[in-house]
Design a protein around this motif. Structure first.
Motif, short mmCIF file in Angstrom:
data_model
loop_
_atom_site.label_atom_id
_atom_site.label_comp_id
_atom_site.label_asym_id
_atom_site.label_seq_id
_atom_site.Cartn_x
_atom_site.Cartn_y
_atom_site.Cartn_z
N ILE A 180 53.96 75.62 7.33
CA ILE A 180 53.52 75.45 8.83
C ILE A 180 53.10 76.56 9.60
O ILE A 180 51.89 76.40 10.39
N GLU A 181 53.56 77.67 9.31
CA GLU A 181 53.01 78.97 10.00
C GLU A 181 51.50 79.26 9.49
O GLU A 181 50.69 79.41 10.31
N ASP A 182 51.33 79.06 8.43
CA ASP A 182 49.88 79.04 7.65
C ASP A 182 48.88 78.24 8.43
O ASP A 182 47.73 78.61 8.71
N LEU A 183 49.51 77.11 8.42
CA LEU A 183 48.35 76.32 9.26
C LEU A 183 48.11 76.25 10.74
O LEU A 183 47.02 76.58 10.94
N LYS A 184 49.28 76.89 11.14
CA LYS A 184 49.05 77.34 12.79
C LYS A 184 48.26 78.38 12.83
O LYS A 184 47.34 78.71 13.82
N ARG A 235 45.82 79.40 10.87
CA ARG A 235 44.48 78.95 10.64
C ARG A 235 43.90 78.00 11.42
O ARG A 235 42.76 77.38 11.40
N GLY A 236 44.67 77.68 12.62
CA GLY A 236 44.06 76.69 13.62
C GLY A 236 44.10 75.09 13.00
O GLY A 236 43.40 74.38 13.34
N LEU A 237 44.98 74.90 11.82
CA LEU A 237 44.66 73.46 11.56
C LEU A 237 45.81 72.65 11.39
O LEU A 237 46.06 71.62 10.96
N TYR A 238 46.95 73.25 12.28
CA TYR A 238 48.07 72.30 12.56
C TYR A 238 47.78 71.62 13.76
O TYR A 238 47.49 71.76 14.76
N ASN A 239 48.05 70.05 13.31
CA ASN A 239 47.60 68.89 14.11
C ASN A 239 48.77 68.58 15.01
O ASN A 239 49.79 68.07 14.73
N GLU A 240 48.50 68.62 16.27
CA GLU A 240 49.45 68.39 17.49
C GLU A 240 49.18 66.91 17.81
O GLU A 240 48.03 66.88 18.33
#
Ligand code: PMP
Length: 415
Positions: free
Chosen positions: A33-37, A39-44
């Motif tokens: 989850i941290e990795d996605l966040k 890289r701006g790829l964590y979808n809210e």
């Protein structure tokens, strides 16, 4: 004193209780989850407060909705709502069992009869979703001794369905007929495979281009390939609503026509249409049909009614195309790059990923809901805001969206 094993971590929950979880799982989740966040790829995920129509409410604000697949506006159609209510009254809220055991309702049979008539095929089978169709149909026919020629831009559910079958997957350059012919020839002449299938989206969802079905069918005939078209974005849109295969007049030449009932049809579910022997086989061999309960009576009845409406009148399809042409012309006129879409899907290509996300955010703040699509969904450097006009939008809504695009395009120095 907490009672848990040493390889388990305890998490104190907001309610003051605790939740035990594997340390390995916790580490996996934290890292990913941290990795996605980072890289701006964590979808809210935004919550839509109310119906999904041409306008929607999010966070108490009303926005022009250019993000749905509700092409014909049927998700909120009053006739369909009434038919769904009647089905609940007569058949209840659930199908009761897996269809092969005790859950095939007259409504499911009627839906399949109508789908076959609509698509111009001998028969059809319905599933719980378009995604499930691809899980079901590919692996019911293909196995480890076979090969599948798959367009590199095919939808995720096609890719997963191919993987599930264990067949050799041969990636084909997007809509490159020379590459398809070469790879079909190699696969067939290698003598390694019992069967070879060619599989494609009918309409590619990120760019809106149409598969080159006449050439694909010609190559398939030359090399005896099984043909499989997932027409999730073509049904209700092309071929007077009957889809991409009908658009090209190839109903007798495509083995599998896959569709979804969740986009233009406005409800939920999916289907495979084809020859009777194929559908008979899927009913005894495809696992999502054999082991998962079917769509609800309301879904089946509303989908069947939507198909009736499309067979009776072309009005909504025409309205969709009018609106799509209007939006495309308006955005192009303002100086935006709208790519090479041949269908209502209208990308505004921005390029840089961060700029694309910023553009979509500014649209949101200004009252237009259109999502950014960036790598890895589309190739790096081709970030775009994807607009999905529908038959339900008014010209005023589209004018407002175009004006908002213009305002933000100027503000960000893009036009
Ligand atoms: N196939 C394609 C080509 C799609 O675009 C989609 C939807 N994104 C699906 C299948 C899945 O359809 P459903 O939402 O009905 O599961």
């Amino acid at each position: 004193m907490l009672n848990y094993k040493s390889n388990v971590s305890a998490i104190i929950t907001g309610e003051g209780g605790f939740f035990m979880s594997s340390k390995a799982l916790e580490q996996f989740l934290d890292e990913h989850i941290e990795d996605l966040k980072s890289r701006g790829l964590y979808n809210e995920i935004d919550i839509v407060e109310g119906a999904n129509g041409p306008t929607i409410q999010i966070g108490g604000r009303e926005l022009i909705n250019l993000s749905s697949n509700n092409y014909l506006g049927l998700a909120t159609n009053n006739t369909l709502k009434q038919v769904a209510n009647e089905a609940v009254a007569s058949h209840g809220v659930g199908a009761g069992a897996v269809r092969t055991i005790n859950g095939t309702l007259d409504l499911h049979k009627e839906l399949e009869r109508k789908i076959a008539a609509f698509k111009g095929t001998e028969a059809a089978i319905s599933y719980q979703s378009g995604f499930n169709c691809n899980m079901a149909a590919i692996s019911a026919v293909m196995d480890r001794n076979d090969a599948i020629l798959s367009d590199e831009l095919n939808h995720a559910s096609i890719i997963d369905g191919c993987r599930l079958s264990k067949a050799k997957i041969i990636r084909v350059n997007h809509s490159d007929m020379d590459d398809l012919r070469k790879k079909a020839k190699e696969a067939v002449e290698s003598g390694q495979y019992n069967k070879v299938m060619v599989i494609t989206d009918g309409v590619f969802s990120m760019d809106g281009d149409i598969a080159k079905l006449p050439e694909i069918v010609e190559i398939a005939e030359e090399f005896d390939l099984i043909t499989y078209v997932d027409d999730a974005h073509g049904s209700g849109v092309l071929g007077n609503g009957a889809g991409t295969v009908k658009h090209f007049g190839l109903q007798d030449k495509v083995d599998f026509q896959i569709g979804t009932l969740s986009k233009a049809i406005g409800v939920v579910g999916g289907y495979v249409a084809g020859k009777k022997n194929l559908i008979d086989w899927l009913k005894v061999a495809s696992r999502p049909f054999l082991f998962s309960t079917a769509v609800t009576p309301a879904d089946a009845a509303a989908s069947a009614k939507a198909i009736d409406m499309l067979m009776e009148s072309n009005e909504l399809v025409q309205l969709l195309w009018e609106n799509a042409d209007y939006l495309k012309a308006g955005l192009k006129d303002k100086g935006f790059d709208i790519g090479n879409s041949e269908t209502p899907i209208t990308p505004v290509i921005i390029g840089d990923e961060q700029l694309t996300q910023k553009f979509s955010k500014r649209l949101f703040e200004s009252g237009v809901y259109a999502k950014s699509i960036v790598f890895p969904t589309v190739p790096r450097g081709t970030g775009r805001v994807r607009n999905m006009p529908t038959a339900a939008h008014t010209k005023e809504m589209l004018d407002q969206a175009i004006a908002t695009y213009e305002k933000i395009g100027k503000e960000m120095g893009m036009i």
